[in-house]
Every structure is written in C-alpha cells, then in structure tokens.
Motif scaffolding. Structure first.
Motif, PDB file in Angstrom:
ATOM      1  N   ASN A 282       0.584   4.117  -2.633  1.00 17.91           N
ATOM      2  CA  ASN A 282      -0.544   5.150  -2.588  1.00 17.91           C
ATOM      3  C   ASN A 282      -0.478   6.204  -1.741  1.00 17.91           C
ATOM      4  OD1 ASN A 282      -1.653   2.787  -3.739  1.00 17.91           O
ATOM      5  ND2 ASN A 282      -2.787   2.225  -1.829  1.00 17.91           N
TER       6      ASN A 282
ATOM      7  N   TYR B 140       0.547  -1.135   0.056  1.00 17.43           N
ATOM      8  CA  TYR B 140       0.151  -0.025   0.031  1.00 17.43           C
ATOM      9  C   TYR B 140       0.756   1.314   0.013  1.00 17.43           C
ATOM     10  CZ  TYR B 140      -4.254  -2.389   1.233  1.00 17.43           C
ATOM     11  OH  TYR B 140      -5.324  -3.443   1.076  1.00 17.43           O
TER      12      TYR B 140
ATOM     13  N   SER C 185      -9.649   4.782  -0.852  1.00 19.70           N
ATOM     14  CA  SER C 185      -9.673   4.253  -2.166  1.00 19.70           C
ATOM     15  C   SER C 185     -10.944   4.496  -2.897  1.00 19.70           C
ATOM     16  CB  SER C 185      -9.483   2.749  -2.095  1.00 19.70           C
ATOM     17  OG  SER C 185      -8.168   2.377  -1.472  1.00 19.70           O
TER      18      SER C 185
ATOM     19  N   ILE D  34      -7.382   2.961   4.466  1.00 18.39           N
ATOM     20  CA  ILE D  34      -7.018   2.841   3.204  1.00 18.39           C
ATOM     21  C   ILE D  34      -8.374   2.360   2.322  1.00 18.39           C
ATOM     22  CG2 ILE D  34      -6.029   1.315   1.781  1.00 18.39           C
ATOM     23  CD1 ILE D  34      -3.760   1.359   3.605  1.00 18.39           C
TER      24      ILE D  34
END
Length: 283
Positions: A19, A16, A282, A278
């Motif tokens: 990101n 992750y 997203s 997260i």
C-alpha cells in the motif's frame, strides 16, 4: 537515506507494505532551489500523498506554501543540528529529529557537573555553522560554568594537510590550562583528529568529550589504533536490551539484511506511527 525506507517497511506488516510506494527525488546538498523543484515535482507530477525526506529547518520556510496550497502532509527527518523553531511552520508539517542539539546540551551539563573547571570547544568551520557547539556551551553554563574557550579550525584551500593544522591548534590548547576538551568534526576529519590527538600533549591528560557523530560506528570502525577513552551522548543505544530495541533490530535486519542504524530507527518510528493510521489511509 535507504535506511529510513528500510526502517519504515520493517515496521509495516508485510500484507500492508504494497500500500506504500516511495518516489525518490535527488536534491544533492539540499539547497533551497533544488528542494523547491523536488517538492513541486513530487506534489504535482507524482501527486504523492505525503512529502518526506531528510531536510534542514532552514529550508522548510521555502516550501511551506507549496505544501499548504496542495494540502499535502509533510513528514520530515532532521539530524537536529539546528535548534527547532519556536513556532510550528504549518499544521501539515511534522518532524522526526535525532535531536543532536539536545545531546550536546546534555553533554555540556554533564561535563561541568562531573568534571567542573574550564572547558574548551574545538571544531571545524563546518560544525561552527550549526547550533551543536552553542548547545554544549549553554548546557555547561546552565550547570554553573563561567567560561568556555572556543577554537574554530578555519577553512584554507591553500592548506591541504589537515593533520598539521590540528596539531598546531592542539599545541595551543594544551597551553591554556583547560580541564576538558569537547571536539566536533565529521567524516575523514573526525578519523584524522583521533590520530593526531593520540600524539598530542593532551592525550590521557584531560577528558576528551566528542560529538555523537564522532562516537558512531561509522567513525570508530575506521580508527586503526583504537583504545582512546572518550565521553559522548547518544539518542539511541544499539546495544540496548529493551524489548522494543531487540524487536526493531530483528525486524530491520530481517527486511534489509543490514545492521540497524540511527536512520533506520527514525524510519521505523515513522512506520510504527503510520501502521496505526492505515485504517485512515484506506478511507
């Protein structure tokens, strides 16, 4: 602080990490105008989703309007050198603090309950501008103390020898019949204080209570002739054997190759929280 960023990524699963991206803006000593310019650039030019960084509570009111107009989230770090505001600045602004004022309050309570008697606080004019010494005094008074001597080392550009100034004050303090001494200095002044104190009449005569910063490895590692007994408080214990602390130190060192620090803890805590968000990010 790079340790905050390293701590953040230490908590984020590797798949992750791509990101998240950080855009640094230098604000020197963090005066109002430089902070406002930096925040404006971050939310307009870089169009960041979250504004973050180490900031003082006193500067925040200057940027609330920018944050709210752009509807950005702000997640700030602070040392806790000032008492936090009684009311929230904004529903979009959050803090993660070292709570140094809280440690000082606990130290003051501990000092009176365990040592009792009359205490004295000795600090530079720099530390006198924060709420740490007053938090210490409040803690002592809450525990039953009736008086506290306060000594502030003035800034004099014509006096270059810090050690000479400290010696004069310690000589004066040694004659005031106190039962303990609380000291707040930072940087090289903290290191120099220990040197002078060891040669003073107070050394090993009364308990020496120091600020959390003065007991940090950053300071203690610079003391050539160690061995002095001091008392302090800490918001994080590097040597803690708790599962959470061991996991944090392992992750931090694996990611950064550096020893974990207090700033690393703060970044890690932010990362742990953001990992749970997260799925929301997203969308």
């Amino acid at each position: 602080s790079q340790d905050i960023i390293n701590g953040f990524f230490s908590a984020i699963p590797e798949h992750y990490r791509a990101n998240f991206q950080f855009y640094p803006e230098y604000i020197d000593r963090g005066n109002y105008e430089l902070v406002k310019v930096a925040v404006n650039k971050l939310v307009t030019f870089h169009n960041v989703d979250i504004v973050s960084g180490i900031i003082s509570y006193k500067v925040v009111p200057e940027i609330v309007s920018i944050i709210e107009q752009r509807k950005k989230i702000a997640f700030f770090f602070d040392l806790g050198e000032y008492l936090p505001p009684l009311n929230s600045y904004s529903q979009l602004i959050f803090f993660n603090s070292m709570q140094m004022w809280q440690m000082e309050y606990a130290l003051g309570r501990w000092a009176h309950k365990n040592i009792n008697g009359k205490g004295s606080v000795f600090m530079s004019v720099y530390e006198a501008g924060y709420h740490m010494h007053s938090s210490f005094c409040k803690g002592a008074f809450t525990a039953g103390a009736e008086e506290m001597d306060i000594h502030v080392l003035p800034f004099d550009p014509n006096v270059r020898n810090f050690e000479t100034q400290v010696k004069l004050y310690l000589d004066k303090i040694s004659q005031s019949k106190i039962d303990y001494l609380h000291v707040l200095f930072c940087g090289n002044e903290a290191v120099d204080f220990y040197k002078v104190y060891k040669e003073s009449a107070l050394y090993n005569k009364i308990p020496l209570i120091v600020s959390p910063h003065m007991a940090s490895t950053e300071i203690l590692d610079k003391i050539v002739d160690a061995g002095q007994k001091v008392y302090t408080a800490s918001g994080w214990n590097y040597g803690s054997t708790s599962e959470q602390n061991i996991a944090f130190k392992r992750s931090f060192q694996l990611f950064s190759g550096k020893k974990a620090s207090e700033f690393g803890v703060m970044g890690y805590e932010m990362g742990v929280m953001f990992e749970t968000l997260i799925p929301y990010f997203s969308k």
